[in-house]
Structure formats: C-alpha cells, structure tokens
Design a protein around this motif. Structure first.
Motif, PDB file in Angstrom:
ATOM      1  N   TRP A   9       0.818  -1.211   0.000  1.00 28.19           N
ATOM      2  CA  TRP A   9       0.000   0.000   0.000  1.00 28.19           C
ATOM      3  C   TRP A   9       0.855   1.266   0.000  1.00 28.19           C
ATOM      4  O   TRP A   9       0.472   2.280  -0.567  1.00 28.19           O
ATOM      5  N   TYR A  10       2.025   1.187   0.646  1.00 22.84           N
ATOM      6  CA  TYR A  10       2.969   2.311   0.595  1.00 22.84           C
ATOM      7  C   TYR A  10       3.351   2.587  -0.863  1.00 22.84           C
ATOM      8  O   TYR A  10       3.363   3.742  -1.316  1.00 22.84           O
ATOM      9  N   LEU A  11       3.632   1.505  -1.614  1.00 21.66           N
ATOM     10  CA  LEU A  11       4.003   1.659  -3.029  1.00 21.66           C
ATOM     11  C   LEU A  11       2.829   2.146  -3.861  1.00 21.66           C
ATOM     12  O   LEU A  11       2.989   2.981  -4.756  1.00 21.66           O
ATOM     13  N   LEU A  12       1.619   1.617  -3.554  1.00 20.37           N
ATOM     14  CA  LEU A  12       0.446   1.989  -4.351  1.00 20.37           C
ATOM     15  C   LEU A  12       0.075   3.464  -4.146  1.00 20.37           C
ATOM     16  O   LEU A  12      -0.184   4.191  -5.116  1.00 20.37           O
ATOM     17  N   VAL A  13       0.046   3.919  -2.882  1.00 18.93           N
ATOM     18  CA  VAL A  13      -0.254   5.332  -2.622  1.00 18.93           C
ATOM     19  C   VAL A  13       0.807   6.224  -3.255  1.00 18.93           C
ATOM     20  O   VAL A  13       0.496   7.252  -3.870  1.00 18.93           O
ATOM     21  N   GLY A  14       2.075   5.813  -3.143  1.00 19.64           N
ATOM     22  CA  GLY A  14       3.154   6.582  -3.759  1.00 19.64           C
ATOM     23  C   GLY A  14       3.007   6.656  -5.267  1.00 19.64           C
ATOM     24  O   GLY A  14       3.221   7.713  -5.873  1.00 19.64           O
ATOM     25  N   ALA A  15       2.614   5.527  -5.886  1.00 16.27           N
ATOM     26  CA  ALA A  15       2.444   5.511  -7.347  1.00 16.27           C
ATOM     27  C   ALA A  15       1.312   6.433  -7.785  1.00 16.27           C
ATOM     28  O   ALA A  15       1.415   7.138  -8.797  1.00 16.27           O
ATOM     29  N   GLY A  66      -7.978   9.094  -1.500  1.00 18.77           N
ATOM     30  CA  GLY A  66      -8.874   8.022  -1.053  1.00 18.77           C
ATOM     31  C   GLY A  66      -8.094   6.795  -0.596  1.00 18.77           C
ATOM     32  O   GLY A  66      -8.443   6.162   0.416  1.00 18.77           O
ATOM     33  N   ALA A  67      -7.048   6.455  -1.331  1.00 19.50           N
ATOM     34  CA  ALA A  67      -6.221   5.297  -0.965  1.00 19.50           C
ATOM     35  C   ALA A  67      -5.523   5.551   0.363  1.00 19.50           C
ATOM     36  O   ALA A  67      -5.423   4.643   1.209  1.00 19.50           O
ATOM     37  N   LEU A  68      -5.045   6.787   0.575  1.00 21.47           N
ATOM     38  CA  LEU A  68      -4.388   7.124   1.846  1.00 21.47           C
ATOM     39  C   LEU A  68      -5.373   7.005   3.006  1.00 21.47           C
ATOM     40  O   LEU A  68      -5.040   6.488   4.075  1.00 21.47           O
ATOM     41  N   PHE A  69      -6.609   7.471   2.783  1.00 18.32           N
ATOM     42  CA  PHE A  69      -7.643   7.396   3.824  1.00 18.32           C
ATOM     43  C   PHE A  69      -7.955   5.950   4.190  1.00 18.32           C
ATOM     44  O   PHE A  69      -8.104   5.607   5.369  1.00 18.32           O
ATOM     45  N   SER A 262      11.372  14.601 -18.672  1.00 13.27           N
ATOM     46  CA  SER A 262      10.842  15.427 -17.592  1.00 13.27           C
ATOM     47  C   SER A 262       9.915  14.602 -16.691  1.00 13.27           C
ATOM     48  O   SER A 262       9.967  14.712 -15.456  1.00 13.27           O
ATOM     49  N   SER A 263       9.085  13.763 -17.311  1.00 13.19           N
ATOM     50  CA  SER A 263       8.188  12.896 -16.525  1.00 13.19           C
ATOM     51  C   SER A 263       8.991  11.908 -15.683  1.00 13.19           C
ATOM     52  O   SER A 263       8.665  11.661 -14.512  1.00 13.19           O
ATOM     53  N   CYS A 264      10.053  11.341 -16.270  1.00  9.51           N
ATOM     54  CA  CYS A 264      10.907  10.403 -15.522  1.00  9.51           C
ATOM     55  C   CYS A 264      11.595  11.127 -14.363  1.00  9.51           C
ATOM     56  O   CYS A 264      11.804  10.536 -13.290  1.00  9.51           O
ATOM     57  N   ALA A 265      11.962  12.403 -14.562  1.00  9.28           N
ATOM     58  CA  ALA A 265      12.585  13.172 -13.481  1.00  9.28           C
ATOM     59  C   ALA A 265      11.612  13.336 -12.316  1.00  9.28           C
ATOM     60  O   ALA A 265      11.998  13.185 -11.149  1.00  9.28           O
ATOM     61  N   VAL A 266      10.346  13.631 -12.622  1.00 14.52           N
ATOM     62  CA  VAL A 266       9.335  13.766 -11.566  1.00 14.52           C
ATOM     63  C   VAL A 266       9.184  12.441 -10.813  1.00 14.52           C
ATOM     64  O   VAL A 266       9.187  12.401  -9.575  1.00 14.52           O
ATOM     65  N   LEU A 267       9.073  11.346 -11.576  1.00 13.88           N
ATOM     66  CA  LEU A 267       8.931  10.025 -10.944  1.00 13.88           C
ATOM     67  C   LEU A 267      10.177   9.675 -10.124  1.00 13.88           C
ATOM     68  O   LEU A 267      10.076   9.115  -9.028  1.00 13.88           O
ATOM     69  N   GLY A 268      11.355  10.012 -10.651  1.00 13.31           N
ATOM     70  CA  GLY A 268      12.596   9.711  -9.942  1.00 13.31           C
ATOM     71  C   GLY A 268      12.695  10.464  -8.629  1.00 13.31           C
ATOM     72  O   GLY A 268      13.102   9.893  -7.606  1.00 13.31           O
ATOM     73  N   LEU A 269      12.315  11.744  -8.632  1.00 13.56           N
ATOM     74  CA  LEU A 269      12.363  12.534  -7.390  1.00 13.56           C
ATOM     75  C   LEU A 269      11.384  11.971  -6.366  1.00 13.56           C
ATOM     76  O   LEU A 269      11.687  11.892  -5.174  1.00 13.56           O
ATOM     77  N   PHE A 270      10.195  11.563  -6.827  1.00 16.72           N
ATOM     78  CA  PHE A 270       9.215  10.946  -5.934  1.00 16.72           C
ATOM     79  C   PHE A 270       9.777   9.652  -5.346  1.00 16.72           C
ATOM     80  O   PHE A 270       9.636   9.375  -4.144  1.00 16.72           O
ATOM     81  N   ALA A 271      10.399   8.840  -6.203  1.00 16.40           N
ATOM     82  CA  ALA A 271      10.944   7.555  -5.745  1.00 16.40           C
ATOM     83  C   ALA A 271      12.068   7.767  -4.734  1.00 16.40           C
ATOM     84  O   ALA A 271      12.180   7.015  -3.757  1.00 16.40           O
ATOM     85  N   LEU A 272      12.901   8.792  -4.949  1.00 14.04           N
ATOM     86  CA  LEU A 272      13.985   9.072  -4.007  1.00 14.04           C
ATOM     87  C   LEU A 272      13.442   9.414  -2.623  1.00 14.04           C
ATOM     88  O   LEU A 272      13.957   8.943  -1.605  1.00 14.04           O
ATOM     89  N   VAL A 273      12.390  10.243  -2.600  1.00 15.13           N
ATOM     90  CA  VAL A 273      11.778  10.588  -1.315  1.00 15.13           C
ATOM     91  C   VAL A 273      11.152   9.343  -0.682  1.00 15.13           C
ATOM     92  O   VAL A 273      11.283   9.112   0.526  1.00 15.13           O
ATOM     93  N   GLY A 274      10.483   8.521  -1.503  1.00 17.15           N
ATOM     94  CA  GLY A 274       9.844   7.307  -0.988  1.00 17.15           C
ATOM     95  C   GLY A 274      10.856   6.344  -0.377  1.00 17.15           C
ATOM     96  O   GLY A 274      10.631   5.797   0.702  1.00 17.15           O
ATOM     97  N   VAL A 275      11.975   6.141  -1.069  1.00 18.96           N
ATOM     98  CA  VAL A 275      13.025   5.252  -0.558  1.00 18.96           C
ATOM     99  C   VAL A 275      13.640   5.826   0.710  1.00 18.96           C
ATOM    100  O   VAL A 275      13.907   5.117   1.685  1.00 18.96           O
ATOM    101  N   LEU A 281       5.794   7.410   7.027  1.00 15.76           N
ATOM    102  CA  LEU A 281       4.900   8.174   6.161  1.00 15.76           C
ATOM    103  C   LEU A 281       4.948   9.658   6.490  1.00 15.76           C
ATOM    104  O   LEU A 281       4.873  10.501   5.596  1.00 15.76           O
ATOM    105  N   VAL A 282       5.046   9.994   7.769  1.00 14.13           N
ATOM    106  CA  VAL A 282       5.140  11.391   8.207  1.00 14.13           C
ATOM    107  C   VAL A 282       6.195  11.467   9.314  1.00 14.13           C
ATOM    108  O   VAL A 282       6.076  10.775  10.325  1.00 14.13           O
ATOM    109  N   ASN A 283       7.217  12.277   9.100  1.00 11.24           N
ATOM    110  CA  ASN A 283       8.237  12.470  10.133  1.00 11.24           C
ATOM    111  C   ASN A 283       7.687  13.356  11.240  1.00 11.24           C
ATOM    112  O   ASN A 283       6.955  14.318  10.974  1.00 11.24           O
ATOM    113  N   ALA A 284       8.037  13.027  12.478  1.00 11.99           N
ATOM    114  CA  ALA A 284       7.647  13.835  13.638  1.00 11.99           C
ATOM    115  C   ALA A 284       8.900  14.423  14.276  1.00 11.99           C
ATOM    116  O   ALA A 284      10.003  13.909  14.089  1.00 11.99           O
TER     117      ALA A 284
END
Length: 339
Positions: A9-15, A66-69, A262-275, A281-284
């Motif tokens: 679900w972490y991967l699905l919400v991220g995707a 919705g998936a996050l909820f 450009s699209s791959c760059a957006v996906l790559g930046l998202f993946a870097l944050v996800g990894v 999910l949320v830093n405190a």
C-alpha cells in the motif's frame, strides 16, 4: 524493504501521487506560464492544450487521497487536520483554476478575460507552492502529540526548508508545463515557448541543487537506505540523467523525448523521497511519534479488501487516461467552440 501488505500500500499510494504529479504537474505549469503569453490567441491555445485532460489528471489526486484514507487513516487524519488551512487554500486554488478555465471564454471582453487569466495563473502557482510546502513538512517533520495529533499551527508549517521545497515544486512543474506546450504548439508560439523552456530549466536546476544540498545537510537520514543498499544508488543517477537529457532533447527538437525525460525526473524525485522515508509516512519532531506504515495502517482485512478493489479500479483509471491522451494527441487547433 520486504513486500508485505503494508509495503504494497505504501508503493500503491506513492504511485498514485507520483502519477498525479506527472499528469497534473504539467497543467499547473501551463497555468504558471499563462500570463507570459502575448496575445489572446496564445492564451486560448494554452488553455486548449490542457483543456481535454486537466480534470482527468486530478482524478489521480482524488484516488491517491482516497487510498491514503483507506490504508493509513491515522496519517490521513493527522495530515488533513494539521494542514487544514493549507488544504483549504489548496482546494480554493484548484477550484479557481477550474472556474477560470470554464468561464474565461464565456465573454469576449478584455477585462473579463484578464480577470480570469489572473485567477488561473495565481491559483496554479499557489496550488503548486502549497503542495511543495506540504511535501517539505512531511520530510522535515511536524510536531505530533502523544495522541498522534498535529500540535502546531499554519505558520509553523512555513519553515525555510518547506518553503524551499515549495519553490522547487513550482520550478519543476513550470519546466514540465513548458515542455508540454512545446508538444502542443507550433510556429511563433512554439518558438516563444522554447525560450521559456530554457529559462524554466535553469530555474529548476538552481532550486533542485539547493534543495538537494539542504536535504543532505539537514536530513542526512534520507540517504541511509541508499548507503545500506548500493544498488539503490542507481536511482539518483537515473534521475540526474533524466534531468540532464531535458535540455539536450529540446536542443535537438526532440520534444516528445524531452517530455518523457521530464516525466521520468518527476517520478525519480518521488521515488527518491519514498526510498528515503520508508517505512515512515510522516516524520515527527520526536522520533518515537513518527507515523509509519505499521503504526498508522488499517487492519490487514481492510488492506486486503482495498487491494482487491484497487486491482479492479486501477486498470479502469489507466485505460481512461491513456484513451483521453490518445484521442486528443497532436497540435492544438483553435475552433469556434474552443476555450
């Protein structure tokens, strides 16, 4: 990273959220550039470039929310209650964009159109900025009390790091939008946009380098997973190659390749944050109160049921998205019924 139900679900919400950033990112970027157009015909061309797809793009945001909820309700409650003012401002921005797109062409008066042009551009920039600020806070960390609730205020969200990620998001989406316009325009308008694309690339590179340095200095734990598994080092390398290929492809008039990069760059930046964040999910501010995919998830039964529903629904969303982009492919041609 083991592929258990929570990780799936972490991967699905991220995707879903990454898909939203790729698809709605370029039409937010087109909105940010809208006021730089010189004529009414150019502005109509920009609106019609995104006209058939902008509302479908936002389906990905709704689906991701919705998936996050469903999968991580504690995160949904903490983030949406803590970011309440920011979320309301974001909704106002998204609504104003939609209204501006639909209302602008209803009257030919210059004043009427200038007013909606301003609303469209300001709402697009504000929406991009707020999304980036929210993302920056999730990485930087927010105050969470013992009950798992947000313990700060709207002003406490406006940290220098969060504002930096907000400006970087505006720069990324603006570059993405300029490249999309290169695909959809031709002639003098395309030449004008080509000049914008070069400027937006420089703007993004400056912001990207600054944000990366700030993250490495103040949040070095974001690179822990890559240091632990050297194979993941391929991820930042591929992301940088995608970014580097954007100006090269534009120089060789390979606009489709530039948009894919450009699209791959957006996906790559998202993946870097996800990894870097996994399994958080949320830093405190206090590490013991971080919200992770394990302490903030729904029951396993709920996750299984939702996974089955996602397996049925996601192909439908993908089919709709691909169909719309295929039907409305090619350069924009203005007609009497256009925006």
């Amino acid at each position: 990273m083991s592929l258990d139900l929570n990780t799936a679900w972490y991967l699905l919400v991220g995707a879903l959220l990454a898909g939203y950033a790729v698809l709605d990112g370029f039409d937010l970027g087109v909105g940010a550039l809208h006021l730089f157009a010189r004529t009414d015909v150019q502005r109509r061309t920009f609106l019609n470039a995104i006209g058939p797809v902008w509302d479908g793009n936002e389906v990905w945001l709704v689906t991701g929310g919705g998936a996050l909820f469903a999968a991580f309700p504690i995160v949904y409650a903490t983030v949406f209650s803590g970011f309440y003012v920011a979320m309301m401002l974001l909704l106002v921005g998204l609504i104003f964009r939609a209204v501006a797109i639909e209302f602008r062409s209803k009257q030919p008066g210059a004043g009427w159109r200038r007013a909606w042009d301003g609303s469209f551009a300001i709402a697009s920039v504000a929406s991009s900025l707020l999304m980036g600020v929210a993302f920056g806070n999730i990485i930087w960390g927010i105050p969470i009390d013992a009950a798992g609730e947000f313990a700060g205020s709207f002003l406490s969200l406006l940290t220098p790091y969060a504002l930096l990620t907000g400006v970087t998001t505006v720069a990324l989406f603006t570059m993405h939008g300029a490249i999309y316009l290169l695909l959809k325009t031709e002639g003098d308008t395309q030449e004008m946009v080509k000049g914008w694309a070069s400027n937006t690339i420089v703007f993004f590179l400056v912001c990207y380098a600054t944000t990366t340095m700030a993250t490495l200095i103040y949040r070095p734990e974001m690179t822990a997973a890559i240091k632990a598994r050297p194979v993941l080092f391929a991820l930042p390398v591929l992301t940088m190659l995608a970014i580097a290929n954007v100006p090269r492809a534009i120089r060789h008039t390979r606009h489709r390749e530039a948009f894919v990069s450009s699209s791959c760059a957006v996906l790559g930046l998202f993946a870097l944050v996800g990894v870097g964040m996994y399994p958080t999910l949320v830093n405190a501010w206090e590490p013991a109160r971080q919200l992770t995919i394990y302490n903030a998830a729904s029951s396993p039964k709920t996750l299984w049921i939702m996974l089955i529903m996602a397996a049925v629904g996601m192909p439908l969303v993908l089919t709709y998205t691909v169909s719309v982009y295929w039907i409305f492919r090619g350069k924009v041609k203005l007609e009497s019924t256009s925006y």
